[in-house]
Design an enzyme around this catalytic site. Sequence first.
Site, PDB file in Angstrom:
ATOM      1  N   TRP A 134       0.829  -1.209   0.000  1.00  9.65           N
ATOM      2  CA  TRP A 134       0.000   0.000   0.000  1.00  9.65           C
ATOM      3  C   TRP A 134       0.862   1.257   0.000  1.00  9.65           C
ATOM      4  O   TRP A 134       1.849   1.351   0.740  1.00  9.65           O
ATOM      5  CB  TRP A 134      -0.882   0.004   1.247  1.00  9.65           C
ATOM      6  CG  TRP A 134      -1.557   1.308   1.539  1.00  9.65           C
ATOM      7  CD1 TRP A 134      -1.028   2.396   2.168  1.00  9.65           C
ATOM      8  CD2 TRP A 134      -2.894   1.670   1.194  1.00  9.65           C
ATOM      9  NE1 TRP A 134      -1.944   3.412   2.241  1.00  9.65           N
ATOM     10  CE2 TRP A 134      -3.099   2.991   1.652  1.00  9.65           C
ATOM     11  CE3 TRP A 134      -3.935   1.005   0.546  1.00  9.65           C
ATOM     12  CZ2 TRP A 134      -4.313   3.664   1.479  1.00  9.65           C
ATOM     13  CZ3 TRP A 134      -5.137   1.679   0.380  1.00  9.65           C
ATOM     14  CH2 TRP A 134      -5.321   2.988   0.857  1.00  9.65           C
ATOM     15  N   ARG A 177      -2.806  17.683  11.805  1.00 11.74           N
ATOM     16  CA  ARG A 177      -1.869  16.837  11.067  1.00 11.74           C
ATOM     17  C   ARG A 177      -1.339  17.493   9.791  1.00 11.74           C
ATOM     18  O   ARG A 177      -1.788  18.537   9.349  1.00 11.74           O
ATOM     19  CB  ARG A 177      -2.536  15.508  10.701  1.00 11.74           C
ATOM     20  CG  ARG A 177      -3.859  15.589   9.962  1.00 11.74           C
ATOM     21  CD  ARG A 177      -4.422  14.177   9.805  1.00 11.74           C
ATOM     22  NE  ARG A 177      -5.702  14.111   9.123  1.00 11.74           N
ATOM     23  CZ  ARG A 177      -6.885  14.144   9.720  1.00 11.74           C
ATOM     24  NH1 ARG A 177      -6.958  14.273  11.029  1.00 11.74           N
ATOM     25  NH2 ARG A 177      -8.010  14.037   9.018  1.00 11.74           N
ATOM     26  N   ASP A 178      -0.337  16.816   9.233  1.00 15.80           N
ATOM     27  CA  ASP A 178       0.211  17.091   7.910  1.00 15.80           C
ATOM     28  C   ASP A 178       0.931  18.442   7.808  1.00 15.80           C
ATOM     29  O   ASP A 178       0.514  19.337   7.061  1.00 15.80           O
ATOM     30  CB  ASP A 178      -0.887  17.018   6.839  1.00 15.80           C
ATOM     31  CG  ASP A 178      -1.718  15.759   6.933  1.00 15.80           C
ATOM     32  OD1 ASP A 178      -1.228  14.766   7.494  1.00 15.80           O
ATOM     33  OD2 ASP A 178      -2.859  15.761   6.427  1.00 15.80           O
ATOM     34  N   GLN A 223       3.537   7.722   2.137  1.00 17.68           N
ATOM     35  CA  GLN A 223       2.884   6.865   3.114  1.00 17.68           C
ATOM     36  C   GLN A 223       2.909   5.427   2.587  1.00 17.68           C
ATOM     37  O   GLN A 223       2.457   5.151   1.470  1.00 17.68           O
ATOM     38  CB  GLN A 223       1.449   7.326   3.341  1.00 17.68           C
ATOM     39  CG  GLN A 223       1.333   8.724   3.936  1.00 17.68           C
ATOM     40  CD  GLN A 223       1.649   8.749   5.412  1.00 17.68           C
ATOM     41  OE1 GLN A 223       0.768   8.534   6.242  1.00 17.68           O
ATOM     42  NE2 GLN A 223       2.890   9.007   5.772  1.00 17.68           N
ATOM     43  N   TRP A 270       2.715   9.431   9.959  1.00 14.04           N
ATOM     44  CA  TRP A 270       1.793   9.928   8.954  1.00 14.04           C
ATOM     45  C   TRP A 270       2.402  11.091   8.174  1.00 14.04           C
ATOM     46  O   TRP A 270       3.596  11.373   8.292  1.00 14.04           O
ATOM     47  CB  TRP A 270       0.465  10.293   9.622  1.00 14.04           C
ATOM     48  CG  TRP A 270      -0.211   9.087  10.238  1.00 14.04           C
ATOM     49  CD1 TRP A 270      -0.146   7.802   9.790  1.00 14.04           C
ATOM     50  CD2 TRP A 270      -1.001   9.051  11.431  1.00 14.04           C
ATOM     51  NE1 TRP A 270      -0.874   6.969  10.610  1.00 14.04           N
ATOM     52  CE2 TRP A 270      -1.415   7.700  11.613  1.00 14.04           C
ATOM     53  CE3 TRP A 270      -1.436  10.012  12.343  1.00 14.04           C
ATOM     54  CZ2 TRP A 270      -2.221   7.307  12.690  1.00 14.04           C
ATOM     55  CZ3 TRP A 270      -2.241   9.623  13.396  1.00 14.04           C
ATOM     56  CH2 TRP A 270      -2.635   8.284  13.571  1.00 14.04           C
ATOM     57  N   ASP A 278      -0.326   9.145   0.486  1.00 12.54           N
ATOM     58  CA  ASP A 278       0.172  10.502   0.276  1.00 12.54           C
ATOM     59  C   ASP A 278       1.664  10.577  -0.061  1.00 12.54           C
ATOM     60  O   ASP A 278       2.488   9.952   0.614  1.00 12.54           O
ATOM     61  CB  ASP A 278      -0.023  11.337   1.539  1.00 12.54           C
ATOM     62  CG  ASP A 278      -1.427  11.317   2.068  1.00 12.54           C
ATOM     63  OD1 ASP A 278      -2.267  10.611   1.491  1.00 12.54           O
ATOM     64  OD2 ASP A 278      -1.677  12.000   3.068  1.00 12.54           O
TER      65      ASP A 278
END
Length: 403
Positions: free
Chosen positions: A35, A160-161, A54, A97, A38
Amino acid sequence: MQYLYKRHTYTKEKESLLMAQPYRTAYHFQPPKNWINDPNGPMIYKGIYHLFYQYNPESAEWGNISWGHSTSTDLVNWTIHPPALLPSDTYDISGCWSGSATILQDGTPAILYTGGDSQNVQLQNLAVPKDPSDPYLVEWVKSPHNPIMTPHEEEKESFRDPTTAWLGTDGIWRVLIGNERKNRGTAVLYKSEDFVHWTEAERPLHSSSETTMWECPDLFPVLIDGENGLDISEIFSGIKHVLKNSVARSFVDYYTVGVYDHHNDVYTPDEGSVDNESGLRLDYGRYYASKSFFDSEKKRRIFIAWVNESTSREIDLIKGWSGLQSFPRKIWLDKGGKQLIQWPVEEIETLRTNKVDLQNITLEAGSKREISGVTAAQADVEISFTIPSFDRAEVYDSNWRNP
């Protein structure tokens, strides 16, 4: 960005139908298996392009999220490296993340990323290269100061991010964190003098009452006149700024063009720049969590995004992979100053081989012509034509327009 998926099972019959792998791409980036989602921290360092993303090292479904890592000299051919970041500490044990990379004043890179603790509280963390002299940056070390930014109690799962950080004219670093505050999509602003100790600013850089949670925000300058890209810290009179947000509720990347007041740390979209998902998008297909970086070698700004699969998780497990990255695109501001123009980076032309060139061909009405010599499953086709006369063309009727 995070996703919580349930595990699915599959049958031997379905497995046999999917073993041919018909959907692997020809020139978009994707690792051999498992998998991805991002893109994270794209950058160029010592002449080498780096793409983090990710990644689940163990499965073709979301989980065990780490930072996959690949490098390239041409943005077309990629070398896979071991994951740069793995969940290992209390502040990221639930996953490493999304985040970004920043080139510091001494020329070395630093990563800011979101980690999830055992309760999935979202925390911002710092990692630096173990050996900055290594152009491939294979090993990264997490800061002993982690977590370096923590959320308000009511925002533990909406924090986040981090963006690429930029250096203000006052010598202070700034970074945005994606957030939802009081039902508004929000770009929370943090500041730091040393890139380790961060303090939330008095107010967010920008927010919108017309959206919910903002993921993967991106703020960068663009020239008002010209196609060259700019370093994120550039501030002068001949630029505008673009704020891109990925909206969690709709899975849409949209952007506004506007003005960043670097004295008061406020971003204001230009009049007419729609500040919600119905506004301008970088792409109207499967294109999400996009991330840009400044290519200092070729003076251009490049965007990459996650292209998610339309297949089920069940099928993804069978074929052994899920997700890919969009082909890198150069972007710049159009001459009207209202929207971005984008085009695949020039390196894509290195994939062109065995050219078939036909010239001065006359096509009669209703005719068709087979092009021999093209055997590839994918072909890049350019066609130019002229119409000798419009005598028989229908006159345009304004009633044809949609009401």
